[in-house]
Design an enzyme around this catalytic site. Structure first.
Site, mmCIF file in Angstrom:
data_model
loop_
_atom_site.group_PDB
_atom_site.id
_atom_site.type_symbol
_atom_site.label_atom_id
_atom_site.label_comp_id
_atom_site.label_asym_id
_atom_site.label_seq_id
_atom_site.Cartn_x
_atom_site.Cartn_y
_atom_site.Cartn_z
ATOM 1 N N ASP A 82 0.857 -1.178 0.000
ATOM 2 C CA ASP A 82 0.000 0.000 0.000
ATOM 3 C C ASP A 82 0.899 1.235 0.000
ATOM 4 O O ASP A 82 2.127 1.147 0.138
ATOM 5 C CB ASP A 82 -0.935 -0.024 1.212
ATOM 6 C CG ASP A 82 -2.257 0.703 0.948
ATOM 7 O OD1 ASP A 82 -2.268 1.638 0.119
ATOM 8 O OD2 ASP A 82 -3.268 0.348 1.578
ATOM 9 N N GLU A 89 -10.444 6.474 4.659
ATOM 10 C CA GLU A 89 -9.418 5.879 5.512
ATOM 11 C C GLU A 89 -9.450 6.423 6.938
ATOM 12 O O GLU A 89 -10.510 6.552 7.544
ATOM 13 C CB GLU A 89 -8.051 5.988 4.830
ATOM 14 C CG GLU A 89 -8.064 5.297 3.466
ATOM 15 C CD GLU A 89 -6.709 5.145 2.822
ATOM 16 O OE1 GLU A 89 -5.714 4.921 3.533
ATOM 17 O OE2 GLU A 89 -6.645 5.228 1.577
#
Length: 609
Positions: free
Chosen positions: A291, A496
């Protein structure tokens, strides 16, 4: 390279077997070129000299990082083709993979079709719908010159306090598994007998998909993003890993490692899960990607001890690193690790083989540039109709009438006077949520689409008066003679960690707006959110009808199709609807399970109250 030498290049022969092409190309590569292929950089640092000189393997656009504000698909295609041209001028002419987060349509591009976020699709439980959305998304992504999307997210959501709740299809593993059919939509249908675990992309109208985030990202304690999932291996496998088996069986080409930890061990450095389980046990032969700055998080303070972090991650089994900015430092450190033997050449070669496998399978060597004939399909009527259908099927009817024998819905299109209120009634950005236009999303007319208010005005009869006031004043409410009101409230956009929420109350004074309107007017309440929110009992009691609309995207007409009765409600809750946050996390199989509305709940509208 001379024409004679080129003729001997097996890797340039489209008729040669993929594994032979990989072996030939790998044998020609220097360590610098191999490390370059393992490197993914952000487009803002992608200069021609960097791309060709270091043989960079991949570029990505972060959320909102495009050619310019409100750039169209044609502008994106121009930009991506420019990067590709520079990459092909490298010594070996290896094309790059351009990646983007197309997580509910090609959501970074102005004018693209924006589908409901995954939580809404989970409410449909319709695998074929997911596949069709994958097909449409792939076409719109390809139209922008991009061959790779970082989707789908196949997290199993265990706590709605998590800021990525809307990226999950459900708290139920079986529902998530069903919805992985989107992989086949994105990549195409593998033929009978396709080798298990081997990546598959059908052709130029398909994209490279990415199952994420491996593994357990939806199970962290208290729903903390990038947190720790504490569970046995058996439960990790049964609950959180199972959807990856379905993705792998469909030929998913890449898997993204999770920021989160399992029993205190970061996934980005977990050799057991990434290599022994994912690659060896499950037989995954595509590449594992980190990521964004995932390696930087392996040390505190973040970004320190970078060489050690690279060693931990690459040796654990990560093949491509989303650097995205410190590419020179990354390349220098990884080459030093390879030369010292701390990262073996066999591990480097395995990573590069996996990356090249996806590049060959996806046809990038034969067709590295965009297909401009696809531009006309972006935001086309057929795709918007598909998104509208998805909205219809995602709506969950939670209440219909104060009296079970007197349903409030469907609403009358020919009502004399309607009040429309709430923060979300006329805000396309709120309707779409995070990962739309930018990383966190924003408010207002951020793209082309139909708000709930637009849709109401379009649906009602010519003699119906529609009064719109986000937060109605007492005089507006008193002046009345309204047949009914529609109040749309919910969450602002987020993504997020900034979406982590320990309270889960309706923001923007949403509860107060509901209360003030329901006290005077029969009211349908629409909750526009990425997860269940706390609804006070006395407020619920005053509502005449309640619908969970999730984050529906650009096609607000899907809502009016159903609430005005042209279609029936079909959606079922993909996640338990909490009464209070103190109940979290909830387990639908526990004796203490006491939600406001249970997993799977959903009234049908016309047939039942």
């Amino acid at each position: 390279m001379s024409s004679v030498e080129e003729a001997k290049c097996v890797y340039k022969n489209p008729d040669a077997a993929v594994e032979d092409r990989i072996a030939d190309l790998l044998s020609r590569m220097t360590l610098t070129e191999k490390v370059g292929q393992m490197t993914q950089i952000e487009r803002r640092v992608a200069t021609p000299s960097v791309l060709s000189g270091l043989s960079i393997g991949s570029i990505l656009s972060a959320g909102g990082s495009g050619p310019f504000d409100q750039a169209l698909s044609s502008d994106w295609a121009d930009m991506v083709d420019g990067f590709q041209k520079a990459a092909l001028e490298s010594r070996l002419g290896i094309p790059l993979i351009y990646g983007i987060d197309a997580v509910h349509g090609n959501n970074s591009i102005y004018g693209a079709t924006i589908f409901p976020h995954n939580i809404g699709l989970g409410a449909t439980r319709d695998a074929e719908l997911a596949r069709r959305i994958g097909v449409a998304t792939a076409l719109e992504v390809r139209a922008s010159g991009i061959p790779y999307t970082f989707s789908p997210c196949v997290a199993v959501l265990k706590d709605p306090r998590w800021g990525r709740s809307y990226e999950s299809y459900s708290e139920d593993t079986d529902i998530v598994r069903k919805m992985t059919a989107i992989v086949t939509g994105l990549q195409g249908q593998p033929p009978e007998g396709h080798p298990k675990g081997y990546p598959f992309i059908a052709g130029r109208n398909n994209v490279i998909a990415c199952a994420k985030h491996f593994v357990g990202d939806g199970g962290t304690e208290r729903g903390v993003n990038e947190g720790n999932t504490t569970t046995s291996y058996e439960d990790l496998e049964r609950i959180h890993m199972a959807p990856y088996l379905d993705c792998i069986s469909q030929g998913v080409s890449t898997v993204m490692a999770s920021y989160s930890s399992w029993n205190g061990r970061r996934l980005h450095s977990n050799h057991f899960l990434l290599t022994e389980v994912l690659k060896n046990k499950l037989g995954f032969q595509g590449f594992v990607i980190s990521d964004w700055e995932g390696l930087d998080r392996l040390s505190q303070p973040r970004g320190s001890n970078y060489r050690q972090c690279i060693s931990l991650a690459v040796n654990a089994g990560i093949d491509m690193i989303m650097v995205p900015f410190r590419y020179e430092k990354f390349a220098e450190d990884l080459m030093a690790l390879a030369e010292s033997g701390e990262v073996s050449m066999s591990r480097i070669d395995d990573a590069v083989q996996r990356i090249l496998r996806v590049k060959f399978v996806s046809g990038l060597f034969e067709h590295p540039f965009s297909d401009r004939s696809l531009l006309q399909i972006v935001g086309c009527k057929a795709h918007r109709e598909l998104a509208r259908e998805a909205v219809r099927k995602s709506l969950v009817l939670l209440k219909n009438g104060k009296d079970p024998n007197k349903p409030f819905l469907p609403l009358d299109k020919n009502a004399k006077k309607i009040l429309v209120a709430g923060s979300h009634a006329d805000d396309l950005g709120y309707q779409c949520g995070g990962w739309t236009g930018t990383w966190h999303g924003s408010s207002g007319r951020i793209t082309i689409g139909t708000t709930i208010l637009d849709a109401i005005k379009e649906a009602v009869g010519g003699d119906t008066e529609v009064i719109y006031e986000p937060n109605p004043s007492p005089s507006t409410l008193i002046s009345g003679d309204y047949t009914f009101a529609i109040v749309a409230v919910g969450e602002g956009p987020y993504a997020e960690t900034l979406g982590d929420n320990a309270e889960l109350v309706i923001p923007f004074n949403g509860t107060d707006v509901i209360r003030s309107v329901t006290e005077r007017i029969p009211t349908l309440v629409l909750i526009v959110s990425g997860r269940p929110l706390v609804i006070e009992p006395q407020v619920l009691e005053k509502m005449d009808a309640l619908v969970a609309a999730w984050l529906p995207g650009t096609e607000g007409t899907g809502i009016t199709d159903v609430v005005f009765g042209d279609y029936d409600f079909e959606g079922q809750l993909p996640i338990s609807w909490l009464r209070t946050v103190e109940q979290l996390p909830m387990d639908a199989k526990a004796n203490s399970y006491d939600p406001l509305f249970p997993l799977g709940f959903g009234l049908k509208g016309k047939k039942e109250a």
